[in-house]
Design an enzyme around this catalytic site. Structure first.
Site, PDB file in Angstrom:
ATOM      1  N   ARG A 273       0.830  -1.123  -0.134  1.00 44.83           N
ATOM      2  CA  ARG A 273      -0.025  -0.007  -0.084  1.00 44.83           C
ATOM      3  C   ARG A 273       0.849   1.297   0.046  1.00 44.83           C
ATOM      4  O   ARG A 273       1.857   1.097   0.570  1.00 44.83           O
ATOM      5  CB  ARG A 273      -0.813  -0.036   1.253  1.00 44.83           C
ATOM      6  CG  ARG A 273      -2.025  -0.846   1.281  1.00 44.83           C
ATOM      7  CD  ARG A 273      -3.123  -0.425   0.314  1.00 44.83           C
ATOM      8  NE  ARG A 273      -4.346  -1.250   0.093  1.00 44.83           N
ATOM      9  CZ  ARG A 273      -4.437  -2.414  -0.767  1.00 44.83           C
ATOM     10  NH1 ARG A 273      -3.605  -2.780  -1.648  1.00 44.83           N
ATOM     11  NH2 ARG A 273      -5.643  -2.998  -0.570  1.00 44.83           N
ATOM     12  N   GLU A 302      -3.242   7.693  -4.071  1.00 43.60           N
ATOM     13  CA  GLU A 302      -3.707   7.490  -5.278  1.00 43.60           C
ATOM     14  C   GLU A 302      -4.890   8.351  -5.541  1.00 43.60           C
ATOM     15  O   GLU A 302      -5.773   8.290  -4.816  1.00 43.60           O
ATOM     16  CB  GLU A 302      -3.865   5.805  -5.037  1.00 43.60           C
ATOM     17  CG  GLU A 302      -2.556   5.019  -5.487  1.00 43.60           C
ATOM     18  CD  GLU A 302      -2.704   3.715  -5.343  1.00 43.60           C
ATOM     19  OE1 GLU A 302      -3.952   3.030  -5.897  1.00 43.60           O
ATOM     20  OE2 GLU A 302      -1.860   3.086  -4.746  1.00 43.60           O
ATOM     21  N   HIS A 320      -1.012   0.545  -9.732  1.00 41.28           N
ATOM     22  CA  HIS A 320      -1.903  -0.540  -8.854  1.00 41.28           C
ATOM     23  C   HIS A 320      -2.188  -1.805  -9.621  1.00 41.28           C
ATOM     24  O   HIS A 320      -3.549  -1.953  -9.662  1.00 41.28           O
ATOM     25  CB  HIS A 320      -2.974   0.206  -7.966  1.00 41.28           C
ATOM     26  CG  HIS A 320      -3.115  -0.478  -6.717  1.00 41.28           C
ATOM     27  ND1 HIS A 320      -3.647   0.228  -5.684  1.00 41.28           N
ATOM     28  CD2 HIS A 320      -3.180  -1.715  -6.461  1.00 41.28           C
ATOM     29  CE1 HIS A 320      -3.783  -0.748  -4.536  1.00 41.28           C
ATOM     30  NE2 HIS A 320      -3.867  -2.019  -5.202  1.00 41.28           N
TER      31      HIS A 320
HETATM   32  N1  LIG Z   1      -0.527  -3.873  -5.135  1.00 45.25           N
HETATM   33  C1  LIG Z   1      -1.737  -4.948  -5.109  1.00 45.25           C
HETATM   34  O1  LIG Z   1      -2.452  -4.761  -6.039  1.00 45.25           O
HETATM   35  C2  LIG Z   1      -1.753  -5.529  -4.110  1.00 45.25           C
HETATM   36  C3  LIG Z   1      -2.372  -6.998  -4.188  1.00 45.25           C
HETATM   37  C4  LIG Z   1      -2.574  -7.865  -3.265  1.00 45.25           C
HETATM   38  C5  LIG Z   1      -2.370  -7.304  -2.191  1.00 45.25           C
HETATM   39  N2  LIG Z   1      -1.802  -5.958  -1.734  1.00 45.25           N
HETATM   40  C6  LIG Z   1      -1.452  -5.627  -0.401  1.00 45.25           C
HETATM   41  O2  LIG Z   1      -0.529  -6.724   0.075  1.00 45.25           O
HETATM   42  C7  LIG Z   1      -0.720  -7.002   1.596  1.00 45.25           C
HETATM   43  C8  LIG Z   1      -0.288  -8.128   2.044  1.00 45.25           C
HETATM   44  O3  LIG Z   1      -1.155  -9.369   1.396  1.00 45.25           O
HETATM   45  P1  LIG Z   1      -0.975 -10.687   1.794  1.00 45.25           P
HETATM   46  O4  LIG Z   1      -2.024 -11.510   0.938  1.00 45.25           O
HETATM   47  O5  LIG Z   1       0.427 -11.216   1.755  1.00 45.25           O
HETATM   48  O6  LIG Z   1      -1.101 -10.512   3.396  1.00 45.25           O
HETATM   49  P2  LIG Z   1      -0.717 -11.390   4.594  1.00 45.25           P
HETATM   50  O7  LIG Z   1      -1.437 -11.103   5.834  1.00 45.25           O
HETATM   51  O8  LIG Z   1      -0.522 -12.983   4.110  1.00 45.25           O
HETATM   52  O9  LIG Z   1       0.691 -10.765   4.826  1.00 45.25           O
HETATM   53  C9  LIG Z   1       0.965  -9.647   5.299  1.00 45.25           C
HETATM   54  C10 LIG Z   1       2.099  -9.905   6.402  1.00 45.25           C
HETATM   55  O10 LIG Z   1       2.545  -8.641   7.099  1.00 45.25           O
HETATM   56  C11 LIG Z   1       3.044  -8.752   8.266  1.00 45.25           C
HETATM   57  N3  LIG Z   1       3.028  -7.740   9.048  1.00 45.25           N
HETATM   58  C12 LIG Z   1       1.897  -6.792   9.790  1.00 45.25           C
HETATM   59  N4  LIG Z   1       2.679  -6.041  10.477  1.00 45.25           N
HETATM   60  C13 LIG Z   1       3.820  -5.920  10.311  1.00 45.25           C
HETATM   61  C14 LIG Z   1       4.719  -4.985  10.598  1.00 45.25           C
HETATM   62  N5  LIG Z   1       4.499  -3.906  11.537  1.00 45.25           N
HETATM   63  N6  LIG Z   1       6.265  -5.432  10.215  1.00 45.25           N
HETATM   64  C15 LIG Z   1       6.396  -6.263   9.346  1.00 45.25           C
HETATM   65  N7  LIG Z   1       5.529  -7.138   8.953  1.00 45.25           N
HETATM   66  C16 LIG Z   1       4.171  -6.718   9.240  1.00 45.25           C
HETATM   67  C17 LIG Z   1       2.024  -9.912   8.734  1.00 45.25           C
HETATM   68  O11 LIG Z   1       2.537 -10.764   9.948  1.00 45.25           O
HETATM   69  C18 LIG Z   1       2.080 -10.787   7.656  1.00 45.25           C
HETATM   70  O12 LIG Z   1       2.887 -11.891   7.543  1.00 45.25           O
HETATM   71  C19 LIG Z   1      -2.416  -6.566   1.521  1.00 45.25           C
HETATM   72  O13 LIG Z   1      -2.663  -6.308   2.874  1.00 45.25           O
HETATM   73  C20 LIG Z   1      -2.693  -5.604   0.645  1.00 45.25           C
HETATM   74  O14 LIG Z   1      -2.259  -4.254   1.011  1.00 45.25           O
HETATM   75  C21 LIG Z   1      -1.538  -5.173  -2.590  1.00 45.25           C
HETATM   76  O1  LIG Z   2      -5.326  -5.617  -1.884  1.00 43.23           O
HETATM   77  C1  LIG Z   2      -5.659  -5.851  -2.833  1.00 43.23           C
HETATM   78  O2  LIG Z   2      -6.172  -6.843  -3.154  1.00 43.23           O
HETATM   79  C2  LIG Z   2      -5.041  -5.149  -3.885  1.00 43.23           C
HETATM   80  O3  LIG Z   2      -4.693  -3.902  -3.513  1.00 43.23           O
HETATM   81  C3  LIG Z   2      -5.502  -5.221  -5.383  1.00 43.23           C
HETATM   82  O4  LIG Z   2      -5.637  -6.518  -5.807  1.00 43.23           O
END
Ligand SMILES: NC(=O)c1ccc[n+]([C@@H]2O[C@H](COP(=O)([O-])OP(=O)(O)OC[C@H]3O[C@@H](n4cnc5c(N)ncnc54)[C@H](O)[C@@H]3O)[C@@H](O)[C@H]2O)c1
Ligand SMILES: O=C(O)[C@H](O)CO
Length: 396
Positions: A273, A302, A320
């Site tokens: 994010r 954004e 994104h």
């Molecule tokens: N750019 C995109 O289109 C896109 C797509 C998918 C997800 N995302 C973002 O990616 C994030 C992660 O997704 P995921 O499915 O891997 O989630 P997830 O919950 O599997 O992984 C997130 C990790 O972050 C860790 N975490 C939380 N707080 C922390 C901190 N202070 N320091 C270090 N680590 C910390 C958690 O322990 C966890 O292991 C989502 O929450 C979303 O915001 C973005």
């Molecule tokens: O959190 C998410 O899933 C992304 O930002 C969009 O896929």
């Protein structure tokens, strides 16, 4: 009076009214809802980001559930309106739900769904693409070619960073962070240093086993290290990719002090994010350190970029799109639809939100469960009546 909002209606005589604030890829999600007695209303307004007022108008005075987007501000106003309209479920079409005030949803008894798992590899692949694009200066070189500036091979032309044998740092080694790490380790034989609040045991085992495989084949083994602090990762890694959730602990996690301890030629990637990075500080850092490169999929405000970022040659920026593969986006739509449908039908919550494949099999009926409800525990059994079906969800 609220301005009327344009919609497209599917199955007008359906018993349950479900609203989707956007058209979503694929048709399976539509079929799953309409085959289950839902009247589906899809917002067709041309504007990209709907306001709270727009969504209030969509909810109206009777609505069972809403499928929404990460660009929308889901807080007390919308959740209380949904409750007044008789609604019980909302799902983001995203895994991240920092746009949702879950406490407000809890107060109003609304289940909040998200879409984990289906986008893990797709998002990790985009982070890997940004890493390569930044490390090997792909965008700069592409622009150079198109501008007709190429006059022939030169020893110094667009020299970038070799990844093999370097250290990849992952901050947030959850689903996506771990998938990204595996890609960089297996693909480029990088060593790993990671920081997470929890131990990434499966990832550690993978790196150990892959290291042993390489050694057995006469190659330098890869290694892993779980860092005690985030600063250790920033100091040691040649490539750093950010994959945490966005919350109070990760807001501006990359700030001027932390940028200053990173290697001058490091590559920083963010597909989590935008607000995880202090973007104003990043622009200053990019200006002062031309060999430091970034690959960004997400931005602090954004759809805007902070002033100066667009002029930086050492930044690769994309809008994104990390989860933007056809299979993934259709799957996200399916999971979001099944989250709200499951709640309407009184189904239990699926036992493992990391393993959602059974919901994505196009040729089978999905399990009778909500794939992923982030506040299921808070809502409790009174709202999430398992009706003995819990066994179905876990045993499926
Ligand atoms: N750019 C995109 O289109 C896109 C797509 C998918 C997800 N995302 C973002 O990616 C994030 C992660 O997704 P995921 O499915 O891997 O989630 P997830 O919950 O599997 O992984 C997130 C990790 O972050 C860790 N975490 C939380 N707080 C922390 C901190 N202070 N320091 C270090 N680590 C910390 C958690 O322990 C966890 O292991 C989502 O929450 C979303 O915001 C973005
Ligand atoms: O959190 C998410 O899933 C992304 O930002 C969009 O896929």
């Amino acid at each position: 009076m609220a301005k009327p909002i344009s919609i497209e209606v599917w199955n007008p005589s359906g018993k349950y009214r479900v609203v989707s604030t956007k058209s979503m890829p694929g048709t399976r999600w539509i079929r799953l809802l309409t085959d289950n007695d839902c009247r589906l209303e899809i917002c067709t307004e041309a504007k990209t980001i709907l306001s709270v007022d727009d969504i209030l108008a969509l909810i109206g005075d009777r609505c069972d559930a809403v499928i929404g987007q990460l660009t929308e501000d889901w807080g007390e106003v919308l959740f209380s309106a949904l409750k007044r309209a008789g609604g019980t479920a909302f799902s983001n079409m995203a895994v991240g739900y920092n746009n949702v005030d879950v406490e407000a949803a809890n107060r109003n008894g609304i289940a909040v769904g998200n879409t984990p798992g289906v986008l893990t590899e797709t998002t990790a692949e985009l982070a890997a693409s940004l890493t390569l694009a930044a490390a090997r200066r792909i965008v700069e070189a592409d622009q150079f070619m198109r501008a007709g500036l190429y006059e022939g091979w030169l020893p110094h032309l667009f020299v970038g960073n070799l990844l093999k044998g370097q250290t990849v740092g992952v901050i947030g080694a959850g689903r996506i962070g771990s998938a990204y790490a595996r890609m960089m380790i297996e693909g480029f034989k990088m060593n790993l240093i990671y920081y997470d609040l929890y131990q990434a045991t499966r990832l550690e085992k993978f790196v150990t086993a892959y290291g042993q495989f390489l050694k057995a084949n006469g190659e330098q083994p890869v290694t892993w290290k779980r860092a005690a602090t985030m600063e250790d990762v920033l100091r040691e890694a040649d490539v750093i990719s950010l994959h945490p959730v966005l919350d109070k602990t990760t807001y501006h996690l990359i700030n001027p002090e932390r940028l200053a301890i990173m290697k001058k030629e490091a590559v920083l990637v963010n597909a989590s994010r935008g607000p995880v990075i202090d973007e104003v500080a990043l622009v200053e850092h990019l200006k002062a350190n031309p060999m430091f490169r970034v690959g960004l999929d997400v931005f602090e405000d954004e759809p805007y970029m902070k002033p100066g970022l667009a002029d930086m040659k050492n930044a690769v920026v994309v809008p994104h799109i990390a989860s933007a593969s056809k299979w993934t986006r259709e799957g996200m739509a399916t999971l979001a639809a099944l989250n709200v449908l499951g709640k309407i039908k009184g189904y239990p919550v699926w036992g493992n939100p990391n393993q959602v494949e059974p919901f994505l099999n196009e040729s089978a009926t999905p399990p009778p469960a909500c794939p992923s409800i982030v506040n299921a525990k808070q809502l409790g059994p009174a709202i999430f009546k398992a009706l003995g079906a819990n066994d179905v969800a876990t045993a499926y």
